[in-house]
Design a protein around this motif. Sequence first.
Motif, mmCIF file in Angstrom:
data_model
loop_
_atom_site.group_PDB
_atom_site.id
_atom_site.type_symbol
_atom_site.label_atom_id
_atom_site.label_comp_id
_atom_site.label_asym_id
_atom_site.label_seq_id
_atom_site.Cartn_x
_atom_site.Cartn_y
_atom_site.Cartn_z
ATOM 1 N N VAL A 121 135.234 39.136 50.250
ATOM 2 C CA VAL A 121 135.548 40.263 49.423
ATOM 3 C C VAL A 121 137.187 40.001 49.134
ATOM 4 N N GLY A 122 137.985 39.592 50.143
ATOM 5 C CA GLY A 122 139.372 39.622 50.122
ATOM 6 C C GLY A 122 139.751 38.405 49.203
ATOM 7 N N LEU A 123 139.002 37.392 49.162
ATOM 8 C CA LEU A 123 139.233 36.265 48.391
ATOM 9 C C LEU A 123 138.841 36.611 46.895
ATOM 10 N N LEU A 124 137.705 37.261 46.737
ATOM 11 C CA LEU A 124 137.226 37.761 45.403
ATOM 12 C C LEU A 124 138.160 38.805 44.572
ATOM 13 N N SER A 125 138.733 39.572 45.547
ATOM 14 C CA SER A 125 139.621 40.481 45.055
ATOM 15 C C SER A 125 140.886 39.940 44.472
ATOM 16 N N ARG A 126 141.242 38.664 44.701
ATOM 17 C CA ARG A 126 142.523 38.146 44.220
ATOM 18 C C ARG A 126 142.102 37.439 42.847
ATOM 19 N N ARG A 127 140.918 36.711 42.707
ATOM 20 C CA ARG A 127 140.442 36.096 41.555
ATOM 21 C C ARG A 127 138.955 35.930 41.797
ATOM 22 N N GLU A 128 138.453 35.324 40.735
ATOM 23 C CA GLU A 128 137.028 34.998 40.677
ATOM 24 C C GLU A 128 136.993 33.635 41.467
ATOM 25 N N HIS A 129 136.141 33.345 42.072
ATOM 26 C CA HIS A 129 135.525 31.970 42.888
ATOM 27 C C HIS A 129 134.162 31.575 42.508
ATOM 28 N N SER A 130 134.168 30.332 42.189
ATOM 29 C CA SER A 130 132.757 29.935 42.187
ATOM 30 C C SER A 130 132.113 29.838 43.448
ATOM 31 N N ARG A 131 130.696 29.763 43.357
ATOM 32 C CA ARG A 131 130.087 29.951 44.838
ATOM 33 C C ARG A 131 130.388 28.593 45.593
ATOM 34 N N ALA A 132 130.419 27.534 44.972
ATOM 35 C CA ALA A 132 130.869 26.467 45.681
ATOM 36 C C ALA A 132 132.263 26.556 46.443
ATOM 37 N N GLU A 133 133.169 26.814 45.696
ATOM 38 C CA GLU A 133 134.460 27.265 46.110
ATOM 39 C C GLU A 133 134.688 28.260 47.230
ATOM 40 N N LEU A 134 133.949 29.346 47.105
ATOM 41 C CA LEU A 134 133.900 30.325 48.160
ATOM 42 C C LEU A 134 133.295 29.725 49.396
ATOM 43 N N GLU A 135 132.203 29.023 49.212
ATOM 44 C CA GLU A 135 131.513 28.539 50.353
ATOM 45 C C GLU A 135 132.460 27.514 50.993
ATOM 46 N N ARG A 136 133.273 26.710 50.243
ATOM 47 C CA ARG A 136 134.063 25.713 50.942
ATOM 48 C C ARG A 136 135.231 26.449 51.839
ATOM 49 N N LYS A 137 135.564 27.369 51.124
ATOM 50 C CA LYS A 137 136.861 28.307 51.747
ATOM 51 C C LYS A 137 136.396 29.017 53.173
ATOM 52 N N LEU A 138 134.984 29.450 53.186
ATOM 53 C CA LEU A 138 134.669 30.316 54.009
ATOM 54 C C LEU A 138 134.026 29.421 55.224
ATOM 55 N N ALA A 139 133.717 28.258 54.712
ATOM 56 C CA ALA A 139 132.741 27.398 55.893
ATOM 57 C C ALA A 139 133.578 27.267 57.274
ATOM 58 N N PRO A 140 134.819 27.147 57.420
ATOM 59 C CA PRO A 140 135.521 27.131 58.648
ATOM 60 C C PRO A 140 135.325 28.569 59.436
ATOM 61 N N HIS A 141 134.939 29.443 58.984
ATOM 62 C CA HIS A 141 134.933 30.769 59.409
ATOM 63 C C HIS A 141 133.462 31.183 59.574
ATOM 64 N N ALA A 142 132.651 30.440 59.359
ATOM 65 C CA ALA A 142 131.068 30.834 59.672
ATOM 66 C C ALA A 142 130.632 30.091 60.973
ATOM 67 N N GLU A 143 129.642 31.026 61.412
ATOM 68 C CA GLU A 143 128.982 30.834 62.570
ATOM 69 C C GLU A 143 128.065 29.464 62.478
ATOM 70 N N SER A 144 127.158 29.842 61.259
ATOM 71 C CA SER A 144 126.468 28.759 60.709
ATOM 72 C C SER A 144 126.103 28.603 59.352
ATOM 73 N N ALA A 145 125.604 27.603 58.640
ATOM 74 C CA ALA A 145 125.341 27.583 57.371
ATOM 75 C C ALA A 145 124.570 28.562 56.687
ATOM 76 N N GLU A 146 123.412 28.987 57.814
ATOM 77 C CA GLU A 146 122.494 30.052 57.208
ATOM 78 C C GLU A 146 123.352 31.392 57.028
ATOM 79 N N ALA A 147 124.110 31.890 58.142
ATOM 80 C CA ALA A 147 124.792 32.822 57.788
ATOM 81 C C ALA A 147 125.950 33.036 56.794
#
Length: 170
Positions: A30-56
């Motif tokens: 939500v913080g990233l999306l509040s700054r500008r629109e992101h594609s799903r792939a771009e958002l996934e790439r940016k959030l992946a290091p913070h995710a516990e799992s790919a499913e989450a």
Amino acid sequence: MPNDAQDDEFEVGPKPAAPRPGLSLKARAVGLLSRREHSRAELERKLAPHAESAEALAKVLDELAQAGWQSDVRFVQGWVHRKAPAHGLARISQDLRLQGVGSEEIAKVQAELKNSEFERAKAVWSKKFSQRETPLSTSEYAKQGRFLASRGFSMDIIHRVLKGTSDHES
């Protein structure tokens, strides 16, 4: 001689802060999306290091898309709106591919922008070179052609702009 237990009681300096838990994946998204629109792939790439799992991560991205907070269609519309006045189809298509946009969306963009390609190239050329007549020397012609090519315009469009032909002439 002082006792080791006494030394522990009188530590000098501030105590280290307890580790603060990081933001949740959804809060980061939500913080990233509040700054500008992101594609799903771009958002996934940016959030992946913070995710516990790919499913989450996939679950959070699905929730955001379902709630309307993330939309590839909206991302593409904004991207094209910003980039189309200064870039050609090839450059816009390549940039969208790099952002993880699907080929169906890219094909729609190409179909929408194809009719305005000549006018956009002419406007970019006029702004950069501020002259209404065609270039005289071959080196100047090549320089201006390279400029338009770097912006992603096709060779056919470049030749038509530099020769001074109208959109309807070939």
